[in-house]
Scaffold this motif. Sequence first.
Motif, PDB file in Angstrom:
ATOM      1  N   ASP A 107       0.840  -1.198   0.000  1.00 35.35           N
ATOM      2  CA  ASP A 107       0.000   0.000   0.000  1.00 35.35           C
ATOM      3  C   ASP A 107       0.873   1.244   0.000  1.00 35.35           C
ATOM      4  O   ASP A 107       0.751   2.116   0.834  1.00 35.35           O
ATOM      5  CB  ASP A 107      -0.941  -0.013   1.208  1.00 35.35           C
ATOM      6  CG  ASP A 107      -2.038   1.030   1.035  1.00 35.35           C
ATOM      7  OD1 ASP A 107      -2.358   1.344  -0.122  1.00 35.35           O
ATOM      8  OD2 ASP A 107      -2.536   1.543   2.046  1.00 35.35           O
ATOM      9  N   PRO A 123       1.534   4.345  -2.159  1.00 36.19           N
ATOM     10  CA  PRO A 123       1.024   5.038  -3.350  1.00 36.19           C
ATOM     11  C   PRO A 123       2.127   5.406  -4.326  1.00 36.19           C
ATOM     12  O   PRO A 123       1.888   5.467  -5.535  1.00 36.19           O
ATOM     13  CB  PRO A 123       0.362   6.294  -2.772  1.00 36.19           C
ATOM     14  CG  PRO A 123       0.781   6.388  -1.355  1.00 36.19           C
ATOM     15  CD  PRO A 123       1.190   5.035  -0.915  1.00 36.19           C
ATOM     16  N   VAL A 124       3.346   5.628  -3.794  1.00 36.31           N
ATOM     17  CA  VAL A 124       4.448   6.010  -4.691  1.00 36.31           C
ATOM     18  C   VAL A 124       4.768   4.855  -5.642  1.00 36.31           C
ATOM     19  O   VAL A 124       4.917   5.056  -6.850  1.00 36.31           O
ATOM     20  CB  VAL A 124       5.697   6.406  -3.867  1.00 36.31           C
ATOM     21  CG1 VAL A 124       6.830   6.806  -4.781  1.00 36.31           C
ATOM     22  CG2 VAL A 124       5.367   7.537  -2.911  1.00 36.31           C
ATOM     23  N   ARG A 128       1.869   4.529  -8.222  1.00 37.17           N
ATOM     24  CA  ARG A 128       1.861   5.554  -9.259  1.00 37.17           C
ATOM     25  C   ARG A 128       3.031   5.389 -10.225  1.00 37.17           C
ATOM     26  O   ARG A 128       2.872   5.463 -11.440  1.00 37.17           O
ATOM     27  CB  ARG A 128       1.922   6.946  -8.626  1.00 37.17           C
ATOM     28  CG  ARG A 128       1.582   8.053  -9.597  1.00 37.17           C
ATOM     29  CD  ARG A 128       1.965   9.391  -9.045  1.00 37.17           C
ATOM     30  NE  ARG A 128       3.390   9.537  -8.885  1.00 37.17           N
ATOM     31  CZ  ARG A 128       4.243   9.730  -9.887  1.00 37.17           C
ATOM     32  NH1 ARG A 128       3.804   9.800 -11.122  1.00 37.17           N
ATOM     33  NH2 ARG A 128       5.537   9.849  -9.658  1.00 37.17           N
ATOM     34  N   ARG A 141       2.454   2.384 -12.375  1.00 34.53           N
ATOM     35  CA  ARG A 141       1.359   2.651 -13.304  1.00 34.53           C
ATOM     36  C   ARG A 141       1.896   3.447 -14.490  1.00 34.53           C
ATOM     37  O   ARG A 141       1.644   3.145 -15.645  1.00 34.53           O
ATOM     38  CB  ARG A 141       0.324   3.487 -12.566  1.00 34.53           C
ATOM     39  CG  ARG A 141      -1.088   3.174 -12.929  1.00 34.53           C
ATOM     40  CD  ARG A 141      -2.032   3.877 -11.990  1.00 34.53           C
ATOM     41  NE  ARG A 141      -2.927   2.957 -11.332  1.00 34.53           N
ATOM     42  CZ  ARG A 141      -3.618   3.241 -10.253  1.00 34.53           C
ATOM     43  NH1 ARG A 141      -3.472   4.412  -9.668  1.00 34.53           N
ATOM     44  NH2 ARG A 141      -4.429   2.375  -9.721  1.00 34.53           N
ATOM     45  N   LEU A 144       3.732  16.374  -2.712  1.00 37.78           N
ATOM     46  CA  LEU A 144       4.022  15.022  -2.228  1.00 37.78           C
ATOM     47  C   LEU A 144       4.451  15.041  -0.757  1.00 37.78           C
ATOM     48  O   LEU A 144       3.957  14.248   0.052  1.00 37.78           O
ATOM     49  CB  LEU A 144       5.113  14.397  -3.101  1.00 37.78           C
ATOM     50  CG  LEU A 144       5.592  13.008  -2.712  1.00 37.78           C
ATOM     51  CD1 LEU A 144       4.453  12.003  -2.815  1.00 37.78           C
ATOM     52  CD2 LEU A 144       6.737  12.549  -3.602  1.00 37.78           C
ATOM     53  N   THR A 204       1.833  15.457   2.104  1.00 36.43           N
ATOM     54  CA  THR A 204       0.940  14.368   2.487  1.00 36.43           C
ATOM     55  C   THR A 204       1.498  13.689   3.736  1.00 36.43           C
ATOM     56  O   THR A 204       2.551  14.077   4.231  1.00 36.43           O
ATOM     57  CB  THR A 204       0.845  13.324   1.355  1.00 36.43           C
ATOM     58  OG1 THR A 204       2.155  12.812   1.153  1.00 36.43           O
ATOM     59  CG2 THR A 204       0.341  13.927   0.078  1.00 36.43           C
ATOM     60  N   ILE A 207       2.544  10.624   3.936  1.00 32.87           N
ATOM     61  CA  ILE A 207       3.429   9.467   3.704  1.00 32.87           C
ATOM     62  C   ILE A 207       4.754   9.750   4.406  1.00 32.87           C
ATOM     63  O   ILE A 207       5.331  10.819   4.219  1.00 32.87           O
ATOM     64  CB  ILE A 207       3.786   9.262   2.210  1.00 32.87           C
ATOM     65  CG1 ILE A 207       2.607   9.553   1.303  1.00 32.87           C
ATOM     66  CG2 ILE A 207       4.350   7.886   1.975  1.00 32.87           C
ATOM     67  CD1 ILE A 207       2.967   9.388  -0.169  1.00 32.87           C
TER      68      ILE A 207
END
Lengths: 540, 308
Positions: free
Chosen positions: A21, A23-24, A27, A30, A117, A120, A122
């Motif tokens: 999990d 997100p970096v 992304r 992806r 970034l 956030t 994270i």
Amino acid sequence: MSIATTARERINGTLAESIYDNPVVTREFRTRMRGWKAFTVMGSYTLLLAAFLFIHYLSIAADAGHSFQMESGSLKVGAKMFVTLTVAQAIMLMFIVPSLTSGALAQEVEKKTMELLVLTTIPSGKIVFGKQFSGFLYAMVLLFCSAPLAGICLMLGGISPGEVMATYALIAGTVFLFAAIGVFWSAIFEKTAISGVFTYGSCMFYMFVTSILGESAMYPPPRSAVFSLSLLNPIFAAYDMALTMTKVCGIEFPAWIASVATELILGSLLLLISSGHVRFRKTDKTLVIRLMLLATTLILVWLTIGSFPNFGGGRWSRANSVWEMLAAVSSIILGFMCIMACPLATGEPSRTEKSMLLYAMSGRRAFSKELGGAMSFLALWTAVVYGAFGGTLYWLTKVEHVSFDPQFWPAYLKLGVALVMIVAGVSAVGMLASSIASRRKGAAALVLVFLAFVFAGYTFLLAYHQPNEDTSAPIWQTAALWPITPIMAQCKNWDRTMPTLWWVPNDSWLVTSCIYVALGVIALSIAGTALKKFGGVQED
Amino acid sequence: MLRIENLTKTYGKLTAVDNLCLEMGAGDIMGFIGPNGAGKTTTIKMITTLLKPTSGTAYVNGVDVFANPEEVRPLIGYMPDFFGMYEDVMVWEYLDFFAAAYKIPVNKRKGTIDDVLELTDLTIKRDSFVSELSRGMQQRLCLAKTLIHDPKLLLLDEPASGLDPRARIEIKELLKELRSMGKTILISSHILPELADFCNKIAIIERGKLVVSGDVESIMDQCRGGTVLKVEMVDRQDEACRILDNLDVVSEVKWNNGCVFATYTGTPGEHYVVLQALSKDGFRILSFTQAEVDLEDIFLKVTTGAVS
């Protein structure tokens, strides 16, 4: 639930979360896998490898002539082709991996997405790990693409599945380190161009240095074990060494494990340092980083010196001479510590301390972020690393029955004192530079200039030195400023190469120590005044 | 909600923000005004934990920004003046990234993304690539990203800069909606009319120093010395000016574009006397209103123009 279980669950949770999990990672992956680009790279990568293998196969076939079909088994065609596959793969990945991560954070800054970034929730570590891991993962996809080709090599014979697995593990370890190096430089420099240059430079330097280590084990006389870090360069694994054992201080284990573990530790250390550059933080992680630095260096010393008896014979037989060994290791420690002084002994100096000298002498700051702890930490580090070197040698005398010259230990101690003093002196220069330059990078550059001066001066004079002439010129008396002087004197290299001094070369450890203590005291005495005049380093 | 105490930031010899003190209550919309280079962005960046102050501190919802940056980040939503976008992702993926980054549970992410897309009127662009959006849409997407974790305090740095008039109006409407949702917003700008009908408080900063702060009305009254009344007339404006000038409760009169502007200094709420004075003489009056807040005037009055 016991504390140990809770701690283990916590660590597991964090690690798993960092991957699943993050997100970096999502992304980046992806973006990376979208469109035709990723698949073109994968296709070209596999095709190129296949082409190399095919050409190699044809050349083997041509060499073997008509008997090829009959004797292909005894020719070990598979093993030969696996060498080509590994070399080609390692070289291609050396060019691909830096391009995957060298822009990781710098690109965010350039594209102005960094602010969003870091705002956030994270954790910085997760950002840095995510960037590194996504690059690593893509390289793993490429590595996976080459698996069928490795399968062909397996079928042609001469290589075992275990060797293939070990070689792939070694390549993966190197890729992990290279991806971390890319993220590290992109965290230090805010421009992708600069971080790219540094990443490629570091990776090539790594491949070059490790190829020397690999070569040491490549043409061995019959022996039971190889140098434990011979496989840091995965290319050498393919040369029939993937499953060789190593022996460190009497303990035997596969050499590839030592190399992969070393690369994983180094990579993690770089990621830990990078995470401190993502955003300003209140919690000081210096203690963890410095302890990890110490531990990593200790492991490296143990792996390097502990497997020293494995050198016996071959090209490295000269290292059997313990004096050569002392010179080599002291020079490496000295060079490494001096270079480490650039990042560690520069930073924002305290503006409230009355005496810079007392500030720098503070031992309790050694594991804190404050600049005042740099000198004590670097001196401590040098002492511990040099001590570990001595300790491992002593262990070897007991376990492996290696005997030393009786004069060795006194010389070892004298040289140790000189090394600590030189490193302390250089860190004091770093603190002076931090009081002059306004940016940390500027201060580090000043230290580098100083180091270039003291090291290059020696080389320069040596170039003009004629051994047969009486060259007791006054300028030679400044030899004490050259950090290598005590090493040369203690390792009995002085008579052969150097001129007469008005002080006895054997005492150069004392003279050099005094010179560097004096240099440190002077640097720190004027640092306070310099700080008032120039303002010193100010970090945002 | 936001309290700034003696915040200072120096770069070498340059003091970007000088001993700034400011306070905002919950639900306040504060216009943070100053010429270019006055220190607005630096101040906002310090509140958002992006920059470390040289001295002083700030509290968001009672949490010290510099002692506990990790606790403050979920409370604030920041939209920078210049920002980049991950252009190679789809709109929903972009928002999904930030939703995950703000630790919104996986099962709630889709709903949250749909909500902010609807609020920013981007639902139709859900599956478009970010690079395909117009500048105004990207601005709205950035606002959607800012809102995704439902922050208590919004810090918007020049949210409408570089937009065409239509996009500007859209952003304005969006901000009004946020106001009605009860968000506390600090919005910086150097374009004053942008904030005029929007804020209930203003703070003016110049060369890093706070020049004035407080309620828009009170500051305006303070600077003007009264309420400005706007009388739209068909003709005879000059005559009306003479009459109004003779009134005790009017301190200053001027006219342009067919409108007479009179500064009323009498008892608040009794400015009908001005209209009475005019209607007696049979002037043909089209409208009689309180002039809109003209921040530009206040701004020019309180700043010295030292930066520009």
